[in-house]
Scaffold this motif. Structure first.
Motif, PDB file in Angstrom:
ATOM      1  N   LYS B  16      30.341  36.934  32.234  1.00  0.00           N
ATOM      2  CA  LYS B  16      29.447  37.800  33.020  1.00  0.00           C
ATOM      3  C   LYS B  16      30.246  38.773  33.887  1.00  0.00           C
ATOM      4  CE  LYS B  16      25.115  35.309  33.501  1.00  0.00           C
ATOM      5  NZ  LYS B  16      25.178  33.840  33.684  1.00  0.00           N
ATOM      6  N   PHE B  17      31.460  38.370  34.269  1.00  0.00           N
ATOM      7  CA  PHE B  17      32.266  39.196  35.180  1.00  0.00           C
ATOM      8  C   PHE B  17      33.262  40.092  34.439  1.00  0.00           C
ATOM      9  CE2 PHE B  17      32.064  36.712  39.471  1.00  0.00           C
ATOM     10  CZ  PHE B  17      30.686  36.758  39.417  1.00  0.00           C
ATOM     11  N   LYS B  19      34.982  42.854  32.500  1.00  0.00           N
ATOM     12  CA  LYS B  19      34.561  44.208  32.147  1.00  0.00           C
ATOM     13  C   LYS B  19      35.381  44.775  31.002  1.00  0.00           C
ATOM     14  CE  LYS B  19      32.819  45.026  36.844  1.00  0.00           C
ATOM     15  NZ  LYS B  19      33.214  45.477  38.184  1.00  0.00           N
ATOM     16  N   CYS B  21      38.568  45.442  30.652  1.00  0.00           N
ATOM     17  CA  CYS B  21      39.513  46.519  30.996  1.00  0.00           C
ATOM     18  C   CYS B  21      40.830  46.383  30.265  1.00  0.00           C
ATOM     19  CB  CYS B  21      39.759  46.531  32.495  1.00  0.00           C
ATOM     20  SG  CYS B  21      40.727  45.117  33.077  1.00  0.00           S
ATOM     21  N   SER B  22      41.132  45.186  29.784  1.00  0.00           N
ATOM     22  CA  SER B  22      42.337  44.926  28.979  1.00  0.00           C
ATOM     23  C   SER B  22      43.639  44.793  29.781  1.00  0.00           C
ATOM     24  CB  SER B  22      42.477  46.009  27.892  1.00  0.00           C
ATOM     25  OG  SER B  22      43.482  45.663  26.993  1.00  0.00           O
ATOM     26  N   ILE B  23      43.558  44.804  31.099  1.00  0.00           N
ATOM     27  CA  ILE B  23      44.784  44.645  31.905  1.00  0.00           C
ATOM     28  C   ILE B  23      45.457  43.308  31.575  1.00  0.00           C
ATOM     29  CG2 ILE B  23      45.646  44.279  34.273  1.00  0.00           C
ATOM     30  CD1 ILE B  23      43.638  46.373  35.240  1.00  0.00           C
ATOM     31  N   LEU B  53      49.681  35.396  35.386  1.00  0.00           N
ATOM     32  CA  LEU B  53      49.660  36.848  35.607  1.00  0.00           C
ATOM     33  C   LEU B  53      48.318  37.468  35.223  1.00  0.00           C
ATOM     34  CD1 LEU B  53      53.268  37.898  34.590  1.00  0.00           C
ATOM     35  CD2 LEU B  53      52.223  38.079  36.852  1.00  0.00           C
ATOM     36  N   ASP B  55      45.364  36.155  35.613  1.00  0.00           N
ATOM     37  CA  ASP B  55      44.466  35.946  36.749  1.00  0.00           C
ATOM     38  C   ASP B  55      44.865  36.860  37.908  1.00  0.00           C
ATOM     39  OD1 ASP B  55      42.951  35.029  38.871  1.00  0.00           O
ATOM     40  OD2 ASP B  55      43.766  33.008  38.888  1.00  0.00           O
ATOM     41  N   LEU B  56      46.170  36.913  38.217  1.00  0.00           N
ATOM     42  CA  LEU B  56      46.612  37.701  39.376  1.00  0.00           C
ATOM     43  C   LEU B  56      46.254  39.175  39.233  1.00  0.00           C
ATOM     44  CD1 LEU B  56      50.122  36.092  40.031  1.00  0.00           C
ATOM     45  CD2 LEU B  56      48.044  35.769  41.354  1.00  0.00           C
ATOM     46  N   ARG B  57      46.315  39.696  38.007  1.00  0.00           N
ATOM     47  CA  ARG B  57      46.048  41.132  37.837  1.00  0.00           C
ATOM     48  C   ARG B  57      44.616  41.453  37.406  1.00  0.00           C
ATOM     49  NH1 ARG B  57      51.368  41.773  35.169  1.00  0.00           N
ATOM     50  NH2 ARG B  57      52.862  42.460  36.736  1.00  0.00           N
ATOM     51  N   CYS B  58      43.811  40.443  37.154  1.00  0.00           N
ATOM     52  CA  CYS B  58      42.424  40.742  36.770  1.00  0.00           C
ATOM     53  C   CYS B  58      41.673  41.256  37.998  1.00  0.00           C
ATOM     54  CB  CYS B  58      41.729  39.485  36.238  1.00  0.00           C
ATOM     55  SG  CYS B  58      39.941  39.735  36.065  1.00  0.00           S
ATOM     56  N   PRO B  59      41.088  42.446  37.916  1.00  0.00           N
ATOM     57  CA  PRO B  59      40.384  42.983  39.085  1.00  0.00           C
ATOM     58  C   PRO B  59      39.020  42.321  39.316  1.00  0.00           C
ATOM     59  CG  PRO B  59      40.919  44.724  37.462  1.00  0.00           C
ATOM     60  CD  PRO B  59      41.094  43.405  36.791  1.00  0.00           C
ATOM     61  N   ASP B  60      38.576  41.500  38.366  1.00  0.00           N
ATOM     62  CA  ASP B  60      37.173  41.087  38.360  1.00  0.00           C
ATOM     63  C   ASP B  60      36.876  39.595  38.497  1.00  0.00           C
ATOM     64  OD1 ASP B  60      35.179  43.456  37.803  1.00  0.00           O
ATOM     65  OD2 ASP B  60      37.068  43.932  36.832  1.00  0.00           O
ATOM     66  N   PHE B  61      37.822  38.808  38.954  1.00  0.00           N
ATOM     67  CA  PHE B  61      37.601  37.360  39.098  1.00  0.00           C
ATOM     68  C   PHE B  61      37.098  36.764  37.780  1.00  0.00           C
ATOM     69  CE2 PHE B  61      36.721  39.351  43.242  1.00  0.00           C
ATOM     70  CZ  PHE B  61      37.577  38.659  44.081  1.00  0.00           C
ATOM     71  N   GLN B  64      40.793  32.562  34.625  1.00  0.00           N
ATOM     72  CA  GLN B  64      41.653  31.620  35.353  1.00  0.00           C
ATOM     73  C   GLN B  64      42.251  30.631  34.364  1.00  0.00           C
ATOM     74  OE1 GLN B  64      39.627  30.332  39.209  1.00  0.00           O
ATOM     75  NE2 GLN B  64      41.351  31.655  39.843  1.00  0.00           N
TER      76      GLN B  64
END
Ligand SMILES: Cc1ncc(C[n+]2csc(CCOP(=O)(O)OP(=O)(O)O)c2C)c(N)n1
Ligand code: SF4
Ligand code: SF4
Ligand code: SF4
Lengths: 287, 67
Positions: B16-17, B19, B21-23, B53, B55-61, B64
């Motif tokens: 659901k969270f 998006k 973005c592929s980061i 990494l 998790d740390l760089r995901c902007p959207d929670f 994990q």
């Protein structure tokens, strides 16, 4: 425990950080676009707050207007969403009347340095204890991609169709010159450094300014031929910066146009504003 | 210890969270993740080193990694 023959580092214990205790969960998912760096900054800030060991009620987060200024809406602290550019001034009032609060301002390059430039420098000048996070994506995201005071010369935005003409501010140099006693630059790519820098900024007593280079893929990225958030992080944040430590062994020519990242200024001597105000009050009362 | 008995991490994705973005995909050092449709998916769990990494760089929670 695994006794696997594989190198130990492959079996590092993995305990993810629990963000939920600091969030207003009913407000999520947040409104930021896919790949927007603002969410990465928010997460690093929550980890830093946790490491400092602050209670939620001991924090007041204040913002102005912009995508970056939406941050306080998602956190379960005391929060205030104020006028465009005026967050540091609201924050000054809050801190002066409640010196025990930890005040954190989240602002954008447009909010802090364009409409809010005056409020920003005078807050730095007073050295009042607060932490100002400037989410620096070199564009006005919320209003659709106009150039900001940090847009690099030659970059395309919706108001610089032939490339930006004006020289940008160096946010950190300006904060330091204005009187901020802790000044640092970080990026949303270097996430672990970002968390450490934010922790140090919160712990510093006095005005702390952290400029965080992050990405607006929707406007800055698209208009400057960077197809994804990752590409922006790679080009602007990773290749476009050099750490203070690395820079020690590099000549100015080798550093080139890259921005320094890390703690750039840390002065623990200068008196803090609330302390000075309390001392002044005592003097005036003849104590 | 046999390969089969090796304890694999658990990668939790909030569909659901996310998006898309592929980061996390682009910066995963061991190429564990991919975008499938509009959101992230696990492609090669065995390669995961639990470095966090993503998790740390995901902007959207949205992702994990648990042991
Ligand atoms: C007094 C006033 N003038 C102009 C605006 C329009 N406005 C809203 S946000 C914004 C700029 C935001 O840019 P920035 O601070 O860089 O934040 P970002 O959206 O990029 O995170 C502007 C000009 C406003 N809301 N109020
Ligand atoms: S417009 Fe830009 S700054 Fe605003 S949320 Fe979208 S990506 Fe982020
Ligand atoms: S924990 Fe590290 S290795 Fe595993 S998926 Fe995330 S980024 Fe890749
Ligand atoms: S970084 Fe987060 S939002 Fe982006 S694709 Fe990965 S899990 Fe989804």
């Amino acid at each position: 425990m695994s006794t696997d023959a594989k190198p130990a580092k492959k079996q590092k214990l993995s305990v993810p950080f629990d963000y939920s205790k600091y969030l207003r969960k009913d407000k999520l998912p947040h409104i930021w676009c896919p790949g927007c760096g603002h969410g990465i900054i928010l997460k690093a800030l929550l980890r830093a707050v946790d490491k400092v060991g602050l209670e939620k009620d001991d924090i007041c987060m204040v913002s102005g207007i912009g995508c970056s200024s939406r941050t306080p809406g998602y956190v379960d602290f005391n929060t205030l969403h104020t006028l465009h550019g005026r967050a540091p001034s609201f924050a000054t009032g809050i801190k002066l009347t409640n010196p025990e609060l930890n005040v954190i301002v989240t602002t954008g390059d447009g909010d802090a340095l364009a409409i809010g430039g005056n409020h920003f420098i005078h807050t730095c000048r007073r050295n009042i204890d607060m932490t100002i996070l400037v989410y620096s994506n070199a564009i006005y995201g919320m209003t659709g991609g106009q150039f900001s005071p940090t847009t690099p010369i030659g970059s395309f935005t919706h108001t610089s169709s032939y490339g930006a003409m004006e020289p940008p501010f160096d946010t950190c140099e300006m904060a330091k010159a204005a009187g901020a006693t802790f000044v640092a630059r970080a990026t949303s790519y270097h996430v672990q450094d970002l968390e450490k820098t934010l922790k140090a900024a919160i712990e510093h007593k006095g005005t702390s300014v952290v400029e965080i280079l992050d990405e607006c893929p929707v406007y800055f990225g698209r208009l400057n031929k960077m197809r994804s958030a990752s590409q922006m992080m790679e080009k602007i944040e990773k290749e476009g910066t050099v750490s203070v430590k690395q820079a020690e062994n590099l000549s100015p020519e080798e550093i080139g146009g890259r921005l320094l990242r890390g703690i750039l200024h840390h002065d623990t001597e200068t008196a803090e504003y609330c302390d000075q105000y309390a001392a002044l009050t005592e003097r005036a009362q003849g104590k | 210890m046999t390969e089969a008995a090796k304890k694999l991490p658990r990668i939790e994705i909030n569909a659901k969270f996310c998006k898309g973005c592929s980061i996390c995909v682009d910066f995963c050092p061991t190429n564990v993740l991919e975008i499938r449709g509009t959101i992230v998916a696990v492609k090669d769990l065995e390669a995961c080193t639990r470095c966090q990494l993503c998790d740390l760089r995901c902007p959207d929670f949205a992702i994990q990694v648990f042991d």
